[in-house]
Design a protein around this motif. Structure first.
Motif, mmCIF file in Angstrom:
data_model
loop_
_atom_site.group_PDB
_atom_site.id
_atom_site.type_symbol
_atom_site.label_atom_id
_atom_site.label_comp_id
_atom_site.label_asym_id
_atom_site.label_seq_id
_atom_site.Cartn_x
_atom_site.Cartn_y
_atom_site.Cartn_z
ATOM 1 N N PRO A 540 -8.071 -2.541 -1.762
ATOM 2 C CA PRO A 540 -9.280 -3.356 -1.904
ATOM 3 C C PRO A 540 -9.118 -4.783 -1.407
ATOM 4 C CG PRO A 540 -8.165 -3.169 -4.011
ATOM 5 C CD PRO A 540 -7.393 -2.313 -3.049
ATOM 6 N N GLY A 541 -7.947 -5.139 -0.931
ATOM 7 C CA GLY A 541 -7.718 -6.502 -0.447
ATOM 8 C C GLY A 541 -6.366 -6.596 0.223
ATOM 9 N N TYR A 542 -5.922 -7.832 0.403
ATOM 10 C CA TYR A 542 -4.680 -8.099 1.119
ATOM 11 C C TYR A 542 -4.118 -9.412 0.615
ATOM 12 C CZ TYR A 542 -1.647 -8.777 5.281
ATOM 13 O OH TYR A 542 -0.591 -8.953 6.149
ATOM 14 N N HIS A 559 -2.065 4.704 -7.451
ATOM 15 C CA HIS A 559 -2.422 3.441 -8.083
ATOM 16 C C HIS A 559 -2.424 2.381 -6.991
ATOM 17 C CE1 HIS A 559 -2.941 0.452 -11.227
ATOM 18 N NE2 HIS A 559 -2.025 -0.278 -10.615
ATOM 19 N N VAL A 560 -3.569 1.744 -6.796
ATOM 20 C CA VAL A 560 -3.730 0.774 -5.717
ATOM 21 C C VAL A 560 -4.192 -0.546 -6.311
ATOM 22 C CG1 VAL A 560 -4.843 0.287 -3.501
ATOM 23 C CG2 VAL A 560 -4.399 2.653 -4.176
ATOM 24 N N ASP A 561 -3.602 -1.628 -5.839
ATOM 25 C CA ASP A 561 -3.973 -2.948 -6.347
ATOM 26 C C ASP A 561 -3.891 -3.953 -5.207
ATOM 27 O OD1 ASP A 561 -4.796 -4.858 -8.109
ATOM 28 O OD2 ASP A 561 -3.041 -4.732 -9.431
ATOM 29 N N ALA A 562 -4.575 -5.063 -5.375
ATOM 30 C CA ALA A 562 -4.553 -6.134 -4.379
ATOM 31 C C ALA A 562 -4.793 -7.466 -5.077
ATOM 32 C CB ALA A 562 -5.611 -5.900 -3.301
ATOM 33 N N VAL A 563 -4.248 -8.528 -4.500
ATOM 34 C CA VAL A 563 -4.444 -9.889 -5.008
ATOM 35 C C VAL A 563 -4.606 -10.807 -3.806
ATOM 36 C CG1 VAL A 563 -3.113 -9.532 -7.140
ATOM 37 C CG2 VAL A 563 -1.960 -10.326 -5.059
ATOM 38 N N GLY A 564 -4.882 -12.060 -4.082
ATOM 39 C CA GLY A 564 -4.930 -13.037 -3.006
ATOM 40 C C GLY A 564 -3.542 -13.530 -2.648
ATOM 41 N N SER A 565 -3.412 -14.048 -1.426
ATOM 42 C CA SER A 565 -2.141 -14.596 -0.990
ATOM 43 C C SER A 565 -1.839 -15.874 -1.751
ATOM 44 C CB SER A 565 -2.169 -14.890 0.510
ATOM 45 O OG SER A 565 -0.977 -15.529 0.927
ATOM 46 N N VAL A 774 -5.298 -16.437 9.183
ATOM 47 C CA VAL A 774 -4.115 -15.644 8.833
ATOM 48 C C VAL A 774 -3.637 -16.068 7.444
ATOM 49 C CG1 VAL A 774 -1.750 -15.065 9.513
ATOM 50 C CG2 VAL A 774 -3.496 -15.479 11.266
ATOM 51 N N PRO A 775 -3.601 -15.145 6.480
ATOM 52 C CA PRO A 775 -3.563 -13.697 6.677
ATOM 53 C C PRO A 775 -4.873 -12.942 6.492
ATOM 54 C CG PRO A 775 -2.832 -14.205 4.479
ATOM 55 C CD PRO A 775 -3.127 -15.530 5.122
ATOM 56 N N SER A 776 -5.966 -13.625 6.127
ATOM 57 C CA SER A 776 -7.173 -12.883 5.739
ATOM 58 C C SER A 776 -7.665 -11.928 6.811
ATOM 59 C CB SER A 776 -8.292 -13.871 5.386
ATOM 60 O OG SER A 776 -7.980 -14.559 4.206
ATOM 61 N N ASP A 777 -7.556 -12.336 8.092
ATOM 62 C CA ASP A 777 -8.081 -11.508 9.174
ATOM 63 C C ASP A 777 -7.140 -10.382 9.598
ATOM 64 O OD1 ASP A 777 -10.337 -13.050 9.231
ATOM 65 O OD2 ASP A 777 -9.764 -14.220 11.006
ATOM 66 N N VAL A 778 -5.919 -10.382 9.088
ATOM 67 C CA VAL A 778 -4.907 -9.432 9.583
ATOM 68 C C VAL A 778 -5.325 -7.975 9.409
ATOM 69 C CG1 VAL A 778 -2.558 -8.567 9.216
ATOM 70 C CG2 VAL A 778 -2.969 -11.031 9.439
ATOM 71 N N PRO A 779 -5.699 -7.517 8.207
ATOM 72 C CA PRO A 779 -6.030 -6.089 8.073
ATOM 73 C C PRO A 779 -7.184 -5.660 8.971
ATOM 74 C CG PRO A 779 -5.733 -7.093 5.910
ATOM 75 C CD PRO A 779 -5.784 -8.208 6.898
ATOM 76 N N ALA A 780 -8.221 -6.477 9.055
ATOM 77 C CA ALA A 780 -9.375 -6.095 9.865
ATOM 78 C C ALA A 780 -9.025 -6.049 11.348
ATOM 79 C CB ALA A 780 -10.520 -7.076 9.621
ATOM 80 N N LEU A 781 -8.232 -6.999 11.816
ATOM 81 C CA LEU A 781 -7.838 -6.997 13.221
ATOM 82 C C LEU A 781 -7.023 -5.751 13.561
ATOM 83 C CD1 LEU A 781 -6.867 -10.762 13.676
ATOM 84 C CD2 LEU A 781 -8.666 -9.547 14.932
ATOM 85 N N VAL A 782 -6.070 -5.414 12.709
ATOM 86 C CA VAL A 782 -5.233 -4.235 12.967
ATOM 87 C C VAL A 782 -6.081 -2.967 12.917
ATOM 88 C CG1 VAL A 782 -3.304 -2.857 12.112
ATOM 89 C CG2 VAL A 782 -3.145 -5.359 12.126
ATOM 90 N N GLU A 783 -6.938 -2.865 11.915
ATOM 91 C CA GLU A 783 -7.772 -1.664 11.792
ATOM 92 C C GLU A 783 -8.717 -1.523 12.978
ATOM 93 O OE1 GLU A 783 -10.690 0.513 8.511
ATOM 94 O OE2 GLU A 783 -9.845 -1.471 8.102
#
Length: 961
Positions: A540-542, A559-565, A774-783
């Protein structure tokens, strides 16, 4: 030993045979014949020590379950290890040593030599290991064992020399007419060998040995590796001197010898029974409170309902390493693991991780730091590792001498008999440093290749699985595995999943399809299924952590979790520096002119941007481009302000340059308020390279790798930067934008990465002045780049994009198919229950490091050479630094490190020309140099290599001139 059991009396011939059958010849047992029963009991005694002081809690628990309950696994394990050489009670073995053969004939056991010879000629592999598998299967069946138990036990015996035959393979060759297996009285003697050994180990009869459960195939493979380990230790004639009097043979006597060997070899396990660390443990280990993402990873592994896979995705510099180490400690405590394997993408990234791993395990218990092994081909040039070797103690100069004889064609050291007595340098955990044994050490840091080797159909692959099982496995930068390497990675994950090995996978830039494939492979192995389709939840995040395991019912759980950097986003300005790309028909002169113009443009940029000082990292996709740019920059700024780092320096020089780069640009390094530093590097600086640059210039690469390079930009907080460089910027070059059509790429970049991903990456580069967060855009760019949406490409690019996609898919399919030729398990056979026939078609690759690396990495074949200097045909050879060798190249001990440090890997295009290179005459008897190819340079540093001329110096490295 009294061979007579209550209610059982053997015929005199049988008793005399037990007193005569030899397991080790006098030449291989310290000058005295070693009876077969003595060797079987020696091996069983070693197995008891492995159980008590080496096996992980998880392994012992699994074996207890197989044996019928708590406390029962130890005796079964000792029996399984000891029975491995029962096949030596056959003519196929006893005939091989003339003195022993004559003694056996005198007691009345005979064979027809002509038939035996005919059988051996028909099937050269049929020897005592295969004979033992066949013999045990028949005798255990007579004792009443169920077929499902027979089916998994006999391959452990038949495969203890490194490869698992099928049941059809182990049948005695027809031309032998029973003269290799033995007929008549031989059958009574063979039964007596098993009965006497079994009774001495503590069982009433063979029927009482029968397990109650069938282990998974992964546990069988681990067990097989432990059998080999016990056999190799029990074959060390320094500690197991021959016994030729059966009255002196007993398990108690073997236990005394085994205890002496164990103490002398310094064999130890890892953590043992760890307590689950508390909340304060992270600060105790690393000196600071965990960041939100690190605390999240620890919480996720605490919630897992069983051993499984954890995929951690977090930005560069987030602290994934510490999070993984803390999580590994929790997993080890919860699931009974005894150590850890940390797999890194390259040798260069393994070295700093070796230091960090030692610091971590030392924080748990100071005794553990000396048990960490660095495992890659160039570890001898790691200063910390060398210090361990030099402080190894009294046994460091000794060497494990020999394993078995007569039919065993692979020595564990890879040393031929004539140099078997030459000592090898050792570290404190000396026994683990021989070939094929490194993963058996409790704590190991090495390249990911070491894990991939465990998924190849190679001899002694069981030793690698025995080393991985019982550990927590951590794989860093896993996105670096391409489609070829991923075949081996997924195969390895299947075995780890079935073995119940907790696995932590780390990446900053993991494509969703990669995450899906990794989790599916692990869970399919855990479920012992050929295919297991699951829907892995999207994070749900990165940063994020995705954990997956099998529930008791066999159903997957997540079990999946996400937090802010923990850090605010860096708004990285992305600029393009166009580069004129030569066409296919350009002359060499025109290509050199265009390359010179491209280098000059980068130099102009750096002159402007670094006018007030600062640091810049320039990453080129090839060594040739890096060397060319370095030459330009050196002319502009001088050699004091420019450094070059790539893979075509000698191993010693590359180690020095890497260390210098980390010292100058690493964390907590004070920066001068004036002056500048430019590091020109290849992909070596792309991952797990903890440097900080004010400015980045990089060739275009696929977006995940491009983002990894961006991760070296403004990496460390509190680093002083000139005003002009306080905003992070990256300049992307290595391609030519073209009006109304797709861009053109540098040929070498396109060859390495393919047009498909380069086109899609070029499409996501922002317009002039645009930024990436960076890093917020990283997952979307890779995907986005790794997705399938053709709309990503501008209309004018789409036809070329579709052609590139089809070309890439065809290439990927072809590469995957090539990789499958080397996989341990062929498609469709992952649900098999035993190891029989695992080495279908024989071993698929050689077992030495270079052959294995060629099998798991789909690069063009290349060779390593040792660089030496010679003035003329009659002159003595010299090292690169000018130290004298001799006219034959003989190497004095004090010059050895310098010679070994002069190894360099040639570009693939020189491989054919290098085939004519040979060791120097003085190297032929040397254990480390006898197979090394010498490349002899003139005093000017040049030489002809086929139709090429190459040069080497410590400033540029190896290059074509």
């Amino acid at each position: 030993m009294d061979v007579e059991k209550p209610g059982q009396r053997y015929e005199p011939l049988v008793v005399r045979a037990l007193e005569t059958l030899w397991g080790k010849s006098r030449e291989r047992a310290g000058g005295r014949t070693h009876l077969l029963l003595a060797h079987l009991l020696d091996t069983a005694a070693v197995a008891e020590l492995l159980w008590d002081g080496f096996l992980a809690c998880s392994t012992r628990s699994s074996l207890d379950g197989i044996a019928g309950g708590p406390g029962r696994g130890r005796r079964l394990f000792a029996w399984l290890c000891g029975v491995h050489d029962c096949g030596k009670a056959t003519p196929v073995h006893q005939r091989l040593w003339p003195e022993g053969a004559e003694a056996v004939r005198r007691v009345g056991l005979t064979w027809v030599e002509t038939a035996a010879v005919a059988g051996v000629k028909r099937q050269k592999r049929w020897r005592h290991d295969w004979a033992g598998g066949l013999m045990a299967r028949e005798l255990l069946a007579e004792a009443g064992w169920d077929a499902e138990q027979l089916d998994w036990v006999w391959p452990l015996i038949a495969g203890h020399h490194g490869a698992f035959p099928s049941l059809r393979d182990v049948q005695e060759p027809g031309p032998a007419k029973g003269q290799l297996r033995g007929r008549g009285a031989w059958r009574q003697v063979q039964r007596a060998v098993l009965d006497v050994f079994t009774h001495e180990v503590g069982f009433e009869a063979l029927g009482g040995v029968e397990p109650v459960g069938v282990p998974s195939r992964a546990l069988q493979l681990q067990l097989s590796g432990l059998v080999v380990m016990a056999d190799w230790i029990a074959s060390d004639e320094r500690f197991f001197v021959g016994l030729d009097d059966l009255r002196l043979v007993s398990l108690d006597a073997s236990r005394e010898r085994a205890a002496s060997a164990w103490k002398a070899l310094g064999l130890r396990g890892g953590w043992g029974a760890l307590g689950v660390p508390g909340p304060e443990a992270f600060r105790d280990r690393f000196g600071y409170v965990p960041r939100p993402s690190q605390a999240m990873v620890i919480d996720v592994v605490r919630r897992m309902g069983g051993p499984g896979i954890v995929v951690v995705e977090a930005p560069m510099g987030e602290g994934k390493t510490e999070a993984a180490q803390a999580a590994a400690e929790v997993l080890a405590a919860r699931f009974g693991a005894d150590g850890v394997f940390v797999g890194m993408p390259t040798q260069a990234t393994s070295d700093p991780m070796f230091t960090r791993t030692r610091q971590w395990v030392e924080a748990i218990d100071e005794r553990f730091a000396s048990r960490v092994v660095l495992l890659h081909g160039k570890r001898a040039f790691n200063r910390e590792w060398k210090a361990l070797l030099e402080n190894a103690g009294e046994h460091a100069d000794e060497m494990f001498c020999g394993v078995d004889e007569f039919g065993l064609d692979d020595d564990p050291y890879g040393i031929e008999p004539e140099v078997r007595g030459v000592p090898e340098r050792q570290a404190p955990a000396e026994w683990f440093l021989g070939a094929k044994r490194g993963l058996l050490a409790p704590f190991v840091v090495g390249t990911v290749d070491q894990l991939l080797y465990a998924a190849t159909r190679t001899r002694h692959v069981m030793l690698r699985m025995a080393g991985l099982a019982g550990k927590v496995v951590v794989l860093d930068e896993v996105h670096a595995c391409d489609v070829y390497m991923s075949q081996f990675l997924c195969e390895a994950l299947r075995w780890l999943g079935q073995a119940g090995v907790p696995l932590i996978v780390l990446s900053a830039t993991l494509a969703p399809a990669q995450r899906q494939a990794l989790v599916e492979a692990y869970l399919a192995g855990a479920a012992s299924r050929e295919e297991l389709r699951v829907e892995v939840p999207a994070p749900p995040g990165y940063p994020s952590a995705t954990a997956a395991w099998l529930w008791a019912t066999g159903e997957p759980r997540f079990h999946v979790d996400a937090v802010g950097s923990w850090r605010a986003d860096l708004n990285v300005a992305v600029h393009v520096i166009p580069e004129a790309v030569p066409g296919g028909r350009c002359s060499r002169l025109e290509r050199e002119r265009l390359q010179g113009a491209a280098d000059a443009r980068v130099a102009d940029l750096l002159a402007t941007e670094l006018a007030d000082g600062g640091t810049a990292l320039v990453i080129r996709n090839t060594v040739a481009r890096a060397q060319s740019l370095y030459e330009e920059l050196r002319g502009r700024f001088g050699s004091q302000e420019v450094r070059l780092l790539h893979a075509r320096f000698t191993v010693a020089r590359r180690a020095d340059l890497t260390e210098e780069s980390l010292r100058l640009l690493g964390p907590r390094t004070p920066r001068p308020r004036s002056g500048r530093l430019i590091l020109v590097a290849t992909q070596l600086a792309e991952q797990s390279f903890d440097v900080d640059a004010d400015l980045l210039v990089t060739d275009l690469a696929p977006v995940d790798l491009l983002l990894q390079r961006v991760g070296r930009l403004h990496r460390h907080e509190d680093t002083w930067r000139p005003d002009r460089l306080r905003a992070p910027r990256v300049f992307v070059t290595g391609f030519e934008p073209r009006e109304g059509r797709e861009p053109a790429f540098v040929f070498a970049s396109e060859k390495i990465y393919g047009r498909h991903l380069l086109l899609r990456t070029a499409a996501v580069l922002p317009d002039a002045g645009g930024t990436w967060s960076v890093p917020s855009d990283v997952p979307a760019l890779v995907e986005t780049v790794y997705g399938a949406d053709i709309a990503l490409l501008p209309e004018a690019w789409r036809e070329a994009g579709e052609a590139a996609r089809r070309e890439q898919e065809d290439r990927d399919r072809a590469r995957a198919e090539v990789a499958r030729q080397y996989l341990l398990t062929p498609h469709g056979e992952h649900e098999r229950r035993t190891l029989a026939g695992l080495h279908y078609g024989g071993s698929a690759a050689g077992s030495d490091e270079s052959c294995l690396q060629a099998a798991v990495r789909d690069g063009d074949e290349s060779v390593e050479v040792v660089l030496v200097v010679r003035e003329g045909d009659d002159a003595a050879f010299r090292t690169l630094a000018g130290r004298a060798l001799s006219v034959n190249g003989d190497v004095a001990p004090d010059v050895l490190d310098e010679v070994l440090g002069s190894v360099v890997r040639l570009p693939a295009k020189f491989t054919e020309a290098a085939a004519t290179l040979r060791p120097l005459p003085g190297w032929h008897g040397h254990p480390w140099l006898r197979r090394s190819r010498a490349l002899v340079l003139s005093s000017s540093g040049r030489t002809a290599l086929g139709d090429f001329t190459v040069s080497y110096d410590d400033e540029f490295g190896l290059r074509q001139v």
